[in-house]
Each structure stands twice: as structure tokens, then as C-alpha cells.
Scaffold this motif. Structure first.
Motif, PDB file in Angstrom:
ATOM      1  N   VAL A  91      -5.175   3.935   1.250  1.00  0.00           N
ATOM      2  CA  VAL A  91      -4.321   2.956   0.463  1.00  0.00           C
ATOM      3  C   VAL A  91      -3.871   4.262  -0.667  1.00  0.00           C
ATOM      4  O   VAL A  91      -4.723   5.390  -1.007  1.00  0.00           O
ATOM      5  CB  VAL A  91      -4.762   2.067  -0.214  1.00  0.00           C
ATOM      6  N   GLY A  92      -2.614   4.223  -1.071  1.00  0.00           N
ATOM      7  CA  GLY A  92      -1.900   5.209  -2.071  1.00  0.00           C
ATOM      8  C   GLY A  92      -0.630   5.039  -2.390  1.00  0.00           C
ATOM      9  O   GLY A  92      -0.037   4.197  -2.144  1.00  0.00           O
ATOM     10  N   PRO A  93      -0.167   5.773  -3.599  1.00  0.00           N
ATOM     11  CA  PRO A  93       1.127   5.285  -4.187  1.00  0.00           C
ATOM     12  C   PRO A  93       2.209   6.043  -3.697  1.00  0.00           C
ATOM     13  O   PRO A  93       2.000   7.113  -3.100  1.00  0.00           O
ATOM     14  CB  PRO A  93       0.872   5.912  -5.808  1.00  0.00           C
ATOM     15  N   MET A  94       3.416   5.503  -3.897  1.00  0.00           N
ATOM     16  CA  MET A  94       4.689   6.139  -3.564  1.00  0.00           C
ATOM     17  C   MET A  94       5.530   5.933  -4.907  1.00  0.00           C
ATOM     18  O   MET A  94       5.555   5.020  -5.571  1.00  0.00           O
ATOM     19  CB  MET A  94       5.400   5.161  -2.361  1.00  0.00           C
ATOM     20  N   GLY A  98       4.958   1.903  -6.048  1.00  0.00           N
ATOM     21  CA  GLY A  98       4.765   1.071  -5.114  1.00  0.00           C
ATOM     22  C   GLY A  98       3.273   1.530  -4.453  1.00  0.00           C
ATOM     23  O   GLY A  98       3.096   2.641  -4.376  1.00  0.00           O
ATOM     24  N   ILE A  99       2.582   0.461  -3.867  1.00  0.00           N
ATOM     25  CA  ILE A  99       1.371   0.828  -3.333  1.00  0.00           C
ATOM     26  C   ILE A  99       1.592   0.563  -1.635  1.00  0.00           C
ATOM     27  O   ILE A  99       1.904  -0.464  -1.362  1.00  0.00           O
ATOM     28  CB  ILE A  99       0.181   0.022  -3.929  1.00  0.00           C
ATOM     29  N   GLY A 100       1.262   1.482  -1.124  1.00  0.00           N
ATOM     30  CA  GLY A 100       1.255   1.518   0.237  1.00  0.00           C
ATOM     31  C   GLY A 100      -0.115   1.939   0.983  1.00  0.00           C
ATOM     32  O   GLY A 100      -0.911   2.163   0.374  1.00  0.00           O
ATOM     33  N   THR A 101      -0.184   1.808   2.401  1.00  0.00           N
ATOM     34  CA  THR A 101      -1.237   2.203   3.025  1.00  0.00           C
ATOM     35  C   THR A 101      -1.040   3.134   4.218  1.00  0.00           C
ATOM     36  O   THR A 101       0.323   2.971   4.664  1.00  0.00           O
ATOM     37  CB  THR A 101      -2.184   0.818   3.543  1.00  0.00           C
ATOM     38  N   ASP A 102      -1.864   3.718   4.720  1.00  0.00           N
ATOM     39  CA  ASP A 102      -1.558   4.761   5.875  1.00  0.00           C
ATOM     40  C   ASP A 102      -2.525   5.033   6.752  1.00  0.00           C
ATOM     41  O   ASP A 102      -3.522   5.586   6.463  1.00  0.00           O
ATOM     42  CB  ASP A 102      -1.195   5.914   4.978  1.00  0.00           C
ATOM     43  N   ILE A 103      -2.370   4.409   7.995  1.00  0.00           N
ATOM     44  CA  ILE A 103      -3.318   4.906   8.992  1.00  0.00           C
ATOM     45  C   ILE A 103      -2.495   6.019  10.195  1.00  0.00           C
ATOM     46  O   ILE A 103      -3.375   6.342  10.985  1.00  0.00           O
ATOM     47  CB  ILE A 103      -3.789   3.598   9.741  1.00  0.00           C
ATOM     48  N   LYS A 107     -11.581  -5.197   0.263  1.00  0.00           N
ATOM     49  CA  LYS A 107     -10.756  -6.690  -0.035  1.00  0.00           C
ATOM     50  C   LYS A 107      -9.280  -6.682   0.362  1.00  0.00           C
ATOM     51  O   LYS A 107      -8.584  -7.523  -0.426  1.00  0.00           O
ATOM     52  CB  LYS A 107     -11.112  -7.234  -1.289  1.00  0.00           C
ATOM     53  N   MET A 108      -8.669  -5.607   1.080  1.00  0.00           N
ATOM     54  CA  MET A 108      -7.322  -5.757   1.324  1.00  0.00           C
ATOM     55  C   MET A 108      -7.433  -6.456   2.776  1.00  0.00           C
ATOM     56  O   MET A 108      -8.055  -6.304   3.499  1.00  0.00           O
ATOM     57  CB  MET A 108      -6.735  -4.741   1.271  1.00  0.00           C
ATOM     58  N   ALA A 109      -6.269  -6.921   3.074  1.00  0.00           N
ATOM     59  CA  ALA A 109      -5.923  -7.514   4.364  1.00  0.00           C
ATOM     60  C   ALA A 109      -5.725  -6.219   5.424  1.00  0.00           C
ATOM     61  O   ALA A 109      -5.299  -5.213   5.049  1.00  0.00           O
ATOM     62  CB  ALA A 109      -4.863  -8.776   4.395  1.00  0.00           C
ATOM     63  N   SER A 123      -7.112  11.300   1.120  1.00  0.00           N
ATOM     64  CA  SER A 123      -8.387  11.164   2.026  1.00  0.00           C
ATOM     65  C   SER A 123      -9.004   9.860   1.956  1.00  0.00           C
ATOM     66  O   SER A 123      -8.955   9.333   0.994  1.00  0.00           O
ATOM     67  CB  SER A 123      -9.143  12.265   2.110  1.00  0.00           C
ATOM     68  N   HIS A 124      -9.492   9.453   3.116  1.00  0.00           N
ATOM     69  CA  HIS A 124     -10.567   8.184   3.071  1.00  0.00           C
ATOM     70  C   HIS A 124     -11.558   8.463   2.101  1.00  0.00           C
ATOM     71  O   HIS A 124     -12.171   9.582   2.038  1.00  0.00           O
ATOM     72  CB  HIS A 124     -11.205   7.980   4.468  1.00  0.00           C
ATOM     73  N   GLY A 125     -11.849   7.489   1.442  1.00  0.00           N
ATOM     74  CA  GLY A 125     -12.842   7.262   0.432  1.00  0.00           C
ATOM     75  C   GLY A 125     -12.476   7.672  -1.198  1.00  0.00           C
ATOM     76  O   GLY A 125     -13.282   8.008  -2.069  1.00  0.00           O
TER      77      GLY A 125
END
Lengths: 547, 547
Positions: free
Chosen positions: B267-270, B220-225, B252-254, B244-246
Motif C-alpha cells: 500500500v502507498g500514496p499517490m 490518495g491511497i492505492g495498492t500495488d501487486i 485488515k485491508m480487503a 517495498s513490502h513491509g
């Protein structure tokens, strides 16, 4: 009563002058427009010292590492020549030969004891733009209000260079605010171009341009947020690299608008050869700067990337070029410079296609809005703190009465920037897909003019759009303006009123002999490849080591 | 009259439900707290489909590449299981099995014709957080006001994964705003944890956590801030990496607060194994994402970095750990989790030194101020546009009445962040210098609790300080809370009122069986090394592929 800004400036000037030993003083300043040859004729430098200061950094570190040269003699030679440079060109904000010689003595003692250099820059004097902090010295950055504050900490780059064996002896002049491409401040006045006192040395790393230009330094460190490494390199017939953000450590340097991160200022070297730029970059990267400065990408020098270019040097490069960005038409010497590079490359079998500059007017406007995003609050605070006036370039450029943008406007600006960068990458990929091979670099003007007359630098777009894109860019010296070859255009129809102003200022006589350069542009973090291409262009032009 | 937000949400719910074919519908929902075993017993998936959905992605792509599996059968298996997942856990904002099967048929046809896969992910279904845009689908991101807008463009990551052969079939739920670590919105309500409906699935990539947790997805693709990949990974006994960033393309993601760049969301995988995370990262990097997304660093997967770690696996790792960040004391199951990892590593000969968390309270406050730097204008605009209320977590966290910071305050924040990052690097280097060898990673809690009960997620600091530092972090599943082993502390003296609240919510019975994880933290852009260490820790724990 607190001293006036004039008194503070006069005191600083005196302190700089006092730092020059009596025996290095010029008794009679030359009256000629050019002082370029003065050091050789001055009688102050020995022949040996003239040889040392005419060598490349790569040669010097090799001889130092072999024990054929001592750090002290190299340091004294550059200190002497730098002292002349300051007297002739007004380029130093700090000059500290005693500290430099003491540092050199320590290095010589180390060499004596261990029979090896401390690092790849052992004994090499490096000249610092007055943004780099050195313990115990002032960093005034052209602001009178910053005088009298002595640094207690050191910039990360200074620390790492010191570990590599570099020696520091001067911090060079910058324009008030750093935000313009000529070098004038109310602390010491204007810095001049060694080749003609009527020409600008460029800016904001203009002190470095003048100093390295006249070989008072062999490698100078500049910074660039809108051309500030590349313009003084171009105006002084030097090589200079604007690395992409994150390649070189900027930490703990002084800056205007500190903390502004929409477009990052970057730090990089200026020198007489592409090889010396590489020596600097590889020496810094060897120190793993990412372990000290969190903004640095953990990316050692990638020799494999260089090799990719080297394999293409027999007529296999795939390049593009543009002469005009669609906003301001370059003067005739610059157009000839581009043409010279393109025809030379083609003659050597390389492919050089036309590039259509993509929305450079948009990019130029966007970055100008970014520079002014705090309503110029920060720079005017530092100008006004001493009561000094704004310098002419700043008066032209910065409006103290515009509002700050707000946080949501800033975020919108970030999106505009990101989208513009990606659209530019799309164009790059499209050409690659059309050609069925990689596009290695783009060749373009770095300024619309050869080394410019004072107070005429107006159009930053050739440089600043590349900053907005965060592309790697290397300036390559090409030729000199020539009144015989570069007549003014007749019946020219201006692209814009901006263009009309720039065009009207062309004068073939006034520019005669002024350095002409191009920039070689690669994608983000492409330092190895772009520098290798720049080096090859210089070699083909016969400018691999500049006079 | 325009429809109410309730009507819009009800319509969306109906559309999601309608996308589930009749034969995949659950006739009687289970009443048990856990639905973890439901798919195996449902009778809806064949044994073959259960095997496929129990495999690792690495196994699946290998079999697909060898022609032993067809894309269609793999896709149908995951679509079925995802359909069950949504009915059980309420985890999908989009479900589109028809498009997925059509894509699979194309891939099978390609394979049939050319006897080779289109790329390293040929035929592999990948589940997308509802920030990733797919042409023709909605991206509502938990905001009712975003419903009804269909994407005309695609996220760069989606395009590149598609080129690698990945198949898309669902976009999973997120909390309103994305800015919290539970998954509740007014569009479809709350997403549940497959192991116990009383526990949160985590957030903001909580739909992914639940979906991959119950094996309705394999990657699954998640994001993390601020923990949004790592917390749902931890709460669902999964591996997850916050690059890490970059490193990975976010273009073009919301997003909420789009254009906010002081702390970047990444963005990264789980997945169920470290190997599957690697498969994802290497497949994306093979596509050279830096040529599409200007924020991506041109850095291919560095196998040499992995090798550096592999050479240390026989007792040569040099690690550090902390159990408590000094702000909130983790619950007993988490403390036992850290202890388990540390003792396992030591038992295997590795060095694990205590780490003193450096100013985490400062870091936690700083990043909270960054999240709120626009006075929460952006998120409340999107909430209020439909008239929907703020979800409970948001009401707790975000104040709609605070002012925006101004540009100069932002720049000051940037400097504070940079300095904090560098001070942290100094601490890292100091330990290395003391030990005379590299510090390979730091082991720490990712949350102070095991998979939490609803509406109790309050303290983000274990996750968010790592975002502020932009360190690479990999979550490793360790064990499960156990009421026998993890009694509540008696006579505990709270570190702060925050800590007191968190401690008071510990209940050994309620947490019994809840997943416990740690994070393995490496320096910026250390994905290769940090993942290799995480993989080894999982192997030593016996969790290299999670159930």
C-alpha cells in the motif's frame, strides 16, 4: 550394484575419521558420563592452546587484530579441540583442518604485509552447521542420499564471514531432516552432550551445541525454525540468538523443505557470551548482506537501540515473564530457572510483571500444520532416496501418509498466522498502555526440561510459537538442575495427556547437573535491544561468560 | 427471490448518487473528451475552494497546523470537488461527506481547545481505495457479491491515519478482482481519465488516479501487486510510490487472493508532488505501525538516507536506465519520456549508464504464474457468487480452468523467485563494482504506453517484474504524448507477437496529450533514497508540482 545406505554412511564416517591427524587421536576414550573436562586433561592441547580455546571470541579477535595472536595458532588450537570433540561426542559431518590452516596462513601473511586485520573476525575460527555450503565440501544435512555431492557454490553467509576474516574448519552434525530437537542421523549416528553422554546435545543445531559447548568452537552457526538454535544453546549452557527473519543472510544454504516460506528458518550464532553473539551479528551486518541476499532487511546494527536499553539498566527495565505456556508444565529445574531470573531482576530494581501466554496451544498447532503442509513429501523423498529408515524422533513426529494442503488452504493459514501475530502485538501494546511505558522483553522457558535424556524430546511449543510470531529470542544460561532443589512434584494434575507424558519423564537424579536456560523474547527485529537485555540478565546471574 | 446482480449494482449506484448533496450536482454533464477543467468552471466551488483543492498536502497541513485553515473548510472543498469527480468520471464506490465533515468539526474543536494539531495530517482529507476498511461502510472491491456487508473493523492504516489527523470522505473504484490495470467493474461500470474520457484512468487504484488526478483528492491511497499504484499515477500525471513490502501497514485491508504471500501487494500514496508522498510516509511511520501490523519492519523514516542522496544532487548521482525490457517495445511517447529524463539528468552532470534488463521475460512469466497459483479459484468464487460476468480485462487475462499448483511446486516457485532476486542484486553490485561507486537508482518505463485507450492494457511486465523483485519504485510524471514529436515507427520489427499487438495499437492522434511517466527504481526498502531521486528528477523536469 549401488552401495547400500549403510555402506555410504560407513564410508562417510571413515572419511571424517581419516581427516583427524594421528597426533590428535584419543588412544583411550573415557568411560565417564561427562567428557567435559577431557580436553584439559588430554595432553593433546598445550596450556597455550587451552587458554586460546577458553577465551571469548571478542578477546581473540582483539588479540589477533593487535598481532598478539597469530591466526595459525588459534586455528590449530581449535582444530585440535574440535578433533577431540568429534571423537568424544560424534559431532562433525565435515572436518577440514588442512584447509583451515591454509586459510589462517594467508591471513597471517596479509597481517604481516599490511599490519592490519582483513576484517573484524580476522583469524577467528567459526564452526558451521552442516547446512552452510563451502566450495568443495559435502553438505549432507543428515541425509544419506545427499552424500557424495560436493558444493560448487558457497552460502552467502560463508562468503561474507570469509571477507570478515573468519576461518572455517568443521561442519557439524544435524538430525535427519533438521526438523527435530535432538541430533541423530543415519550418517554418523547420535551426537552427545559433553556434560553427560546420557543427555541430548539438543538439535537441530546439536553438533554446534556440543562443539561450542566443549569449546571445540568459540562461535557456532546454527539455524532455527522451531527451536534449533535455542534448544542446543540451552542444553549446552550457551548463549544463542534466533534473529528475526530478514536480519541475517540465509541465501544458498541447504535446507529441508526448501522454499517453504510460511515460517522461515533463520540463521544465527551460538556462543559462550552475549558479547560474542554481538560480535558475530555486527561483523555480518558490516558486510551489508542485503546487497547479496534479497531477503535481508537493509538495517545496519542500530547502536541507538542498544543505548535505549543501557539507559534502563539501573532498575529501569520493564519486563514480563511466564513459567508455563498453558500446554505443558516445565519440569522443576526450569521453573526454578525462571524464578531465579525473575527474582534477580526484581532484586535489581527492574519491573517484572506476569505475562499471560496468548493462545500458545493454537500457535503450536498452527506451526505444526505448517511444517507438515506438503504432507511431509519433501523430507520423506530425501529419506527414502537412500533406503535409510526414519530416525526415532521423526517417526514420532511426522506422518508420511497425510495429504498436502492446497493453495487456498495455505492462504488461509497465512491469514491465521498474520492475525495471530497481530493479536499477540495487541496484547503487548495493551500491557504497555496499562503500564504507561514500553514492555522491553518477555522472559520464558525455551524448553519444558533441562538438557533432556535421549529420545524424550516431545514438546516444541515453547520454542516454536516464538518462530511463528517471528520474535527475536536470546537464550541465556541460568543454572543447573539439582536433585536437592528440584524434587518432582507430588500429586501433579496434568494439563493434558501431552503434559502428563512430559511430567512422567522427570527424574531428579537423571537430570542432576543438566543445564537450565531461559529465553528473552523481543518484538520482531529487536536484536539490539533483546541481546542487551539478555546480556544484562547473564551479568546479574554471574553467567556473563559461561564455563 | 434474491435480487439479481444487476439489481444489487443499481441499488449501490443509487446509494452513491444519493450521497451527493443536491447543491453539488452537475446539471448538465460536459460532452467534451476532457473534463479536466470542469471543476474550475463549474461554479460549484468558490475561488477559495479552488485554491484549497489546488494546494499541495504539505501546504494544507502547514496552514491547518497554524490555524490559517480550518479542517471543515478544507474538507468541504475536497468533498465538493470529489462529488464533481464522481459525476464526471464514475470513480467512487463510497462517498460520505457527512461523516467527513463531522470528523473535521471534531478536529477543529480540538484545535480550538488545545491550539495545536492532533498530528501531522491534522484536517487533511485523504482518499481511500476501496480495499481499506472504515467502520460502518461497505468494502465491495468491485465484486457485486460483496455488497451489503458493512465493516465492523477498520484497516490498521485507517486507524493510524485517523490518529495523525487525516479525514476520510470517499472510497474509490477498482476493477473487479483488482488484478488488472484498468478500472471496470459490474458495480458501477468504468472509471474514466479526467484528461480524456477515451483513456483509461489506469488500475487497479484507478479510482484514486482519477480522483487525485482531477484534484478531488490531494493524497490518495492505492495498492500495488503488479503496477496498481504506479500505472494510475502514470496515466494521471501523478507521483506515486510503491514502497517495498513491509514498509507500510496492509493489515485488515480487503484483498483478492487474501493470504497469497509469494508476491505481496503493498500500500502507498499517490499525489501531485514527491513532497506529499513523503508527508504521507513520514506521518504513518511516526505512528510506529510495526507495533500494530506484524508484517511491518521496525524502520522509522531514515533522514540520513535522504541526506546521502541530497549530497549527490550537484551532479553526483549514479543512475542507470533502460528503455525496453526486451519483451515489449514502448510506444514512441514513452521512449521520448525516458530520453527526456536521461538527457536532463546528464545535462545536470549526473551519470546515467545503460542498464541491461536481466531476464525480464522470465520474471514476467514467473509472476503471472504466481498470480494464478490457485487456478484463479479465489477470484472466480467471488465473481461467480453473484452471477455477474467477468470484466473484459479479466476474460483476457485469467483462465478459470487451469489447475492449482501444489505445495512443492509453490516451494519451487519461491526458490525461483529468491534466486532471480539475488541474480538481479548481483547485476546491481557488478555495475557498482565496475563503476567504483553506488548505483543510486534505475530509470525505466512503468508501462509501454502513455495513458491507454480502454480495453487495450495487455502488458504488465514493466511494472510487475519490479513487484517480483520487491524493489521500491516511484513514478515521476514527465511529459505528454505529442503527435508531432511521437510519430509511429515505420517498418518496425516486433520483438514478439505480444509486442506486435502492443505496437499495432499505437496511434499518434489518439494518444495526443496523454500523460507520460517513468519509474525510478531503488533496491528493497530504499524509500528515502528513491523518493529523493524521484523528487530531483521532477524538479529538473519542472514537474515538481503537477497541474
Amino acid at each position: 550394484m549401488a552401495p547400500s545406505w549403510q555402506e555410504l554412511a560407513a564410508d562417510k564416517q571413515k572419511r571424517i575419521n581419516d581427516s583427524i591427524p594421528q597426533e590428535w587421536r584419543i588412544t583411550e576414550l573415557p568411560s565417564s558420563d561427562s567428557v567435559f573436562d577431557f580436553p584439559a586433561k588430554s595432553g593433546i592441547l598445550s596450556n597455550r592452546e587451552l587458554e586460546i580455546t577458553a577465551a571469548t571470541a571478542s578477546d581473540l579477535v582483539q588479540q589477533l587484530a593487535q598481532g598478539k595472536l597469530k591466526a595459525v595458532e588459534v586455528t590449530v588450537a581449535f582444530c585440535k579441540r574440535a578433533a577431540l570433540a568429534h571423537q568424544l561426542l560424534n559431532c562433525c559431518l565435515e572436518f577440514f583442518p588442512e584447509k583451515a590452516i591454509a586459510q589462517a596462513q594467508e591471513l597471517d601473511a596479509f597481517y604481516e604485509k599490511y599490519k592490519k586485520p582483513v576484517g573484524p573476525l580476522h583469524g577467528l575460527p567459526i564452526s558451521l552447521k552442516d547446512q552452510l555450503r563451502v566450495k568443495g565440501l559435502e553438505t549432507c544435512m543428515g541425509y544419506v542420499s545427499w552424500l557424495g555431492k560436493y558444493d560448487e557454490d558457497e552460502s552467502v553467509l560463508v562468503t561474507l564471514l570469509r571477507k570478515s576474516g573468519a576461518i572455517f574448519y568443521t561442519k557439524t552434525s544435524v538430525p535427519q531432516t533438521l526438523m527435530v530437537c535432538e541430533t541423530v542421523n543415519n550418517v554418523i549416528g547420535r551426537t552427545l552432550n559433553p556434560r553427560n553422554k546420557n543427555w541430548s546435545c539438543g538439535g537441530s543445531s546439536g553438533g554446534e551445541g556440543a562443539m561450542v559447548g566443549i569449546r571445540g568452537g568459540v562461535i557456532g552457526i546454527g539455524t532455527d525454525i522451531g527451536g534449533s538454535i535455542r534448544v542446543p544453546s540451552a542444553f549446552n549452557f550457551l548463549y544463542g540468538i534466533r534473529p528475526s527473519h530478514g536480519r541475517m543472510p540465509y541465501a544458498k544454504m541447504a535446507n529441508s523443505m526448501e522454499g517453504q516460506e510460511t515460517v522461515h528458518s533463520v540463521v544465527g550464532p551460538m556462543a559462550h557470551s552475549a558479547g560474542d553473539l554481538r560480535l558475530f551479528l555486527t561483523s555480518v551486518l558490516e558486510q551489508e548482506p542485503w546487497k547479496n541476499d534479497s531477503k535481508v532487511v537493509p538495517m545496519p546494527w542500530r547502536s541507538a537501540e542498544e543505548e535505549t536499553i543501557k539507559r534502563k539498566l539501573q532498575g529501569g527495565l520493564n519486563l514480563a515473564y511466564y513459567s508455563c505456556d498453558g500446554v505443558v508444565m516445565p519440569h522443576p529445574p526450569i521453573l526454578r530457572g525462571i524464578e531465579t531470573v525473575v527474582s534477580t531482576l526484581k532484586k535489581n530494581g527492574h519491573k517484572v510483571l506476569p505475562w499471560t501466554p496468548y493462545k500458545h496451544d493454537f500457535g503450536h498447532n498452527l506451526i505444526n500444520n505448517i511444517y507438515a503442509s506438503d504432507g511431509n513429501t519433501d523430507v520423506f523423498k530425501d529419506i527414502n532416496a537412500s533406503g535409510e529408515p526414519a530416525i526415532p524422533n521423526i517417526k514420532d513426529l511426522l506422518n508420511p501418509d497425510i495429504p498436502k494442503i492446497d493453495m487456498n488452504q495455505l492462504w488461509d493459514t497465512h491469514l491465521q498466522k498474520w492475525n495471530y501475530q497481530m493479536e499477540y502485538l495487541d496484547k503487548w501494546r495493551e500491557l504497555e498502555e496499562k503500564e504507561g511505558r514500553e514492555l522491553d522483553a518477555i522472559i520464558a522457558p525455551i524448553t519444558p526440561t533441562a538438557a533432556i535424556r535421549h529420545n524424550q524430546f516431545r514438546y516444541y511449543g515453547y520454542a516454536s510459537v516464538i518462530n511463528l510470531l517471528d520474535f527475536t529470542s536470546v537464550v541465556v544460561p541460568v543454572t543447573f538442575a539439582d536433585k536437592g532443589l528440584d524434587p518432582a512434584k507430588e500429586n501433579y494434575e496434568a494439563l493434558s495427556s501431552f503434559d502428563a507424558t512430559v511430567q512422567a519423564e522427570y527424574d531428579a537424579d537423571a537430570y542432576h547437573g543438566a543445564p537450565v536456560a531461559v529465553q528473552v523474547i523481543g518484538r520482531k527485529l529487536s536484536e539490539e535491544r533483546t541481546l542487551a537485555i539478555a546480556e544484562e540478565i547473564g551479568r546479574l546471574l554471574g553467567n556473563s561468560v559461561t564455563p
